[in-house]
Design a protein around this motif. Structure first.
Motif, PDB file in Angstrom:
ATOM      1  N   GLY A 289       0.815  -1.042  -0.254  1.00 35.62           N
ATOM      2  CA  GLY A 289      -0.234   0.215   0.197  1.00 35.62           C
ATOM      3  C   GLY A 289       0.689   1.727  -0.276  1.00 35.62           C
ATOM      4  N   GLY A 290       1.768   1.581  -0.075  1.00 34.24           N
ATOM      5  CA  GLY A 290       2.960   2.039  -0.046  1.00 34.24           C
ATOM      6  C   GLY A 290       3.658   2.610  -1.150  1.00 34.24           C
ATOM      7  N   ASN A 291       4.028   4.290  -1.297  1.00 33.14           N
ATOM      8  CA  ASN A 291       5.659   3.726  -2.390  1.00 33.14           C
ATOM      9  C   ASN A 291       6.517   4.937  -1.625  1.00 33.14           C
ATOM     10  N   ASN A 292       7.292   4.843  -0.703  1.00 31.79           N
ATOM     11  CA  ASN A 292       8.567   6.180  -0.651  1.00 31.79           C
ATOM     12  C   ASN A 292       9.963   5.820  -1.403  1.00 31.79           C
ATOM     13  N   GLN A 293      10.049   5.680  -2.411  1.00 32.70           N
ATOM     14  CA  GLN A 293      11.227   5.866  -3.122  1.00 32.70           C
ATOM     15  C   GLN A 293      11.841   6.404  -3.713  1.00 32.70           C
ATOM     16  N   PRO A 294      12.828   7.393  -2.835  1.00 34.89           N
ATOM     17  CA  PRO A 294      13.232   8.622  -2.809  1.00 34.89           C
ATOM     18  C   PRO A 294      14.053   8.746  -4.459  1.00 34.89           C
ATOM     19  N   GLY A 295      13.151   9.711  -5.001  1.00 35.94           N
ATOM     20  CA  GLY A 295      14.026  10.129  -6.119  1.00 35.94           C
ATOM     21  C   GLY A 295      12.585   9.143  -7.593  1.00 35.94           C
ATOM     22  N   GLY A 296      11.797   8.494  -6.901  1.00 32.55           N
ATOM     23  CA  GLY A 296      11.182   8.208  -7.508  1.00 32.55           C
ATOM     24  C   GLY A 296      10.295   9.337  -7.988  1.00 32.55           C
ATOM     25  N   PRO A 297       9.218   8.329  -9.036  1.00 36.85           N
ATOM     26  CA  PRO A 297       7.837   8.482  -9.497  1.00 36.85           C
ATOM     27  C   PRO A 297       7.285   8.811  -8.739  1.00 36.85           C
ATOM     28  N   THR A 298       6.412  10.122  -8.816  1.00 32.62           N
ATOM     29  CA  THR A 298       5.204  11.011  -7.840  1.00 32.62           C
ATOM     30  C   THR A 298       3.644  10.391  -8.353  1.00 32.62           C
ATOM     31  N   VAL A 299       3.194   9.903  -7.069  1.00 34.96           N
ATOM     32  CA  VAL A 299       1.907   9.314  -8.037  1.00 34.96           C
ATOM     33  C   VAL A 299       1.019  10.294  -9.321  1.00 34.96           C
ATOM     34  N   GLU A 300       1.109  11.492  -8.878  1.00 35.74           N
ATOM     35  CA  GLU A 300       1.331  12.206 -10.655  1.00 35.74           C
ATOM     36  C   GLU A 300       1.712  12.129 -11.319  1.00 35.74           C
ATOM     37  N   GLU A 301       2.634  11.925 -11.944  1.00 36.70           N
ATOM     38  CA  GLU A 301       3.561  11.404 -12.179  1.00 36.70           C
ATOM     39  C   GLU A 301       3.526  10.414 -13.077  1.00 36.70           C
ATOM     40  N   THR A 302       3.443   9.433 -12.072  1.00 38.61           N
ATOM     41  CA  THR A 302       2.588   7.880 -12.681  1.00 38.61           C
ATOM     42  C   THR A 302       1.753   7.776 -13.825  1.00 38.61           C
ATOM     43  N   LEU A 303       0.591   8.497 -12.842  1.00 38.97           N
ATOM     44  CA  LEU A 303      -1.079   8.903 -13.221  1.00 38.97           C
ATOM     45  C   LEU A 303      -0.943   8.994 -15.041  1.00 38.97           C
ATOM     46  N   ARG A 304       0.137  10.275 -15.996  1.00 38.28           N
ATOM     47  CA  ARG A 304       0.506  10.485 -16.662  1.00 38.28           C
ATOM     48  C   ARG A 304       0.947  10.046 -16.970  1.00 38.28           C
ATOM     49  N   GLU A 305       2.529   9.417 -16.607  1.00 41.89           N
ATOM     50  CA  GLU A 305       2.794   8.146 -18.030  1.00 41.89           C
ATOM     51  C   GLU A 305       1.581   6.994 -17.917  1.00 41.89           C
ATOM     52  N   LEU A 306       1.518   7.044 -17.162  1.00 46.21           N
ATOM     53  CA  LEU A 306       0.147   5.147 -17.624  1.00 46.21           C
ATOM     54  C   LEU A 306      -1.008   6.554 -18.548  1.00 46.21           C
ATOM     55  N   GLU A 307      -1.389   7.719 -18.537  1.00 45.66           N
ATOM     56  CA  GLU A 307      -1.489   8.129 -19.617  1.00 45.66           C
ATOM     57  C   GLU A 307      -1.627   8.080 -21.659  1.00 45.66           C
ATOM     58  N   ARG A 308      -0.021   8.002 -20.819  1.00 43.29           N
ATOM     59  CA  ARG A 308       0.679   8.145 -22.057  1.00 43.29           C
ATOM     60  C   ARG A 308       0.545   6.833 -22.939  1.00 43.29           C
ATOM     61  N   LEU A 309       0.793   6.006 -21.976  1.00 42.12           N
ATOM     62  CA  LEU A 309       1.365   5.331 -22.279  1.00 42.12           C
ATOM     63  C   LEU A 309      -0.115   3.798 -22.835  1.00 42.12           C
ATOM     64  N   ALA A 310      -1.569   4.309 -22.291  1.00 40.55           N
ATOM     65  CA  ALA A 310      -2.931   3.286 -22.728  1.00 40.55           C
ATOM     66  C   ALA A 310      -3.085   3.428 -23.815  1.00 40.55           C
ATOM     67  N   ASP A 311      -3.611   2.592 -24.809  1.00 38.27           N
ATOM     68  CA  ASP A 311      -3.992   2.223 -25.768  1.00 38.27           C
ATOM     69  C   ASP A 311      -4.956   2.024 -25.353  1.00 38.27           C
ATOM     70  N   VAL A 312      -6.499   2.445 -25.731  1.00 38.16           N
ATOM     71  CA  VAL A 312      -7.549   1.122 -25.721  1.00 38.16           C
ATOM     72  C   VAL A 312      -8.022   0.421 -26.777  1.00 38.16           C
ATOM     73  N   THR A 313      -6.678   0.366 -28.377  1.00 36.67           N
ATOM     74  CA  THR A 313      -7.171  -0.670 -29.305  1.00 36.67           C
ATOM     75  C   THR A 313      -6.182  -1.652 -28.904  1.00 36.67           C
ATOM     76  N   ARG A 314      -5.230  -2.042 -27.626  1.00 39.59           N
ATOM     77  CA  ARG A 314      -4.134  -2.855 -26.456  1.00 39.59           C
ATOM     78  C   ARG A 314      -4.616  -2.883 -24.638  1.00 39.59           C
ATOM     79  N   PRO A 315      -6.006  -2.999 -24.533  1.00 37.41           N
ATOM     80  CA  PRO A 315      -6.191  -2.892 -23.468  1.00 37.41           C
ATOM     81  C   PRO A 315      -5.176  -3.952 -22.259  1.00 37.41           C
ATOM     82  N   ILE A 316      -5.222  -3.327 -21.491  1.00 38.25           N
ATOM     83  CA  ILE A 316      -3.954  -3.956 -20.564  1.00 38.25           C
ATOM     84  C   ILE A 316      -5.022  -3.604 -19.155  1.00 38.25           C
ATOM     85  N   ARG A 317      -5.386  -4.882 -18.531  1.00 35.88           N
ATOM     86  CA  ARG A 317      -6.061  -4.925 -17.183  1.00 35.88           C
ATOM     87  C   ARG A 317      -4.858  -4.639 -16.155  1.00 35.88           C
ATOM     88  N   VAL A 318      -4.839  -3.623 -14.785  1.00 32.48           N
ATOM     89  CA  VAL A 318      -4.036  -3.325 -13.936  1.00 32.48           C
ATOM     90  C   VAL A 318      -5.104  -4.167 -12.704  1.00 32.48           C
TER      91      VAL A 318
END
Length: 203
Positions: free
Chosen positions: A171-200
């Protein structure tokens, strides 16, 4: 409305976080106090998710192995819950399914690659599951693991199979220098492709 399997992974991840102030504040998905005691009934929901796409599935399982996984969750440790669920679920996949196993603590370890579940490969996965070594570190690279796992699933996407990324987390993320939750969301949005659905799935 699109079926769940066709929704972008970023949308599903955002939905999972919506309305949870503690997630954005403490970057934790489930307070330890809300954990459910371990037992056969309690394993069933996780087991259903673990095996929800067992017909010719392509699945990458990424499990947290930091020190928090050694903590008790009811009568057993958190890592015991994972191992019991994964071992049971492994037997329910079809022979044509593909499965991989990664781990993460303060960094991501790409352990068993995603391959067809031959007897030999199933044994490799089972050995990896049963021989997990808990890290002494309490650092959790959850967001890095999530992004790396999603990228792996996207690069090897198989349209003939259900493609699912399962992340087992304390339930936690505390990696020093790692991506923030906002950065993670933005990157997932960039990677997501509705024609190649990946369930998370976050467990």
């Amino acid at each position: 409305r699109q079926p769940l399997a066709l929704q972008p992974a970023a949308t599903m991840f955002r939905t999972a976080l919506a309305g949870a102030a503690d997630v954005f504040g403490a970057q934790g998905f489930q307070p330890a106090a809300e954990a459910t005691p371990v037992g056969t009934p309690e394993l069933e929901p996780a087991l259903r998710i673990w095996t929800s796409a067992t017909r010719d599935a392509r699945v990458l399982s990424v499990v947290n192995v930091n020190a928090s996984m050694d903590e008790e969750l009811g009568p057993a440790r958190r890592i015991d819950v994972f191992q019991a669920t994964a071992q049971q679920g492994l037997e329910l996949f079809t022979d044509n399914s593909e499965l991989g196993h990664w781990e993460y603590a303060d960094a991501v370890t790409e352990g068993v690659p995603i391959q067809t579940l031959t007897d030999d490969h199933k044994q490799r996965v089972l050995t990896a599951i049963t021989s997990i070594q808990i890290s002494s570190s309490n650092e959790s690279a959850l967001f890095e693991a999530l992004l790396a796992g999603y990228q792996e699933m996207k690069e090897g996407y198989d349209p003939s199979r259900s493609n699912t990324l399962i992340v087992w987390t304390d339930g936690g993320n505390n990696q020093p220098g790692g991506p923030t939750v906002e950065e993670t969301l933005r990157e997932l949005e960039r990677l997501a492709d509705v024609t190649r659905p990946i369930r998370v799935v976050l467990l």
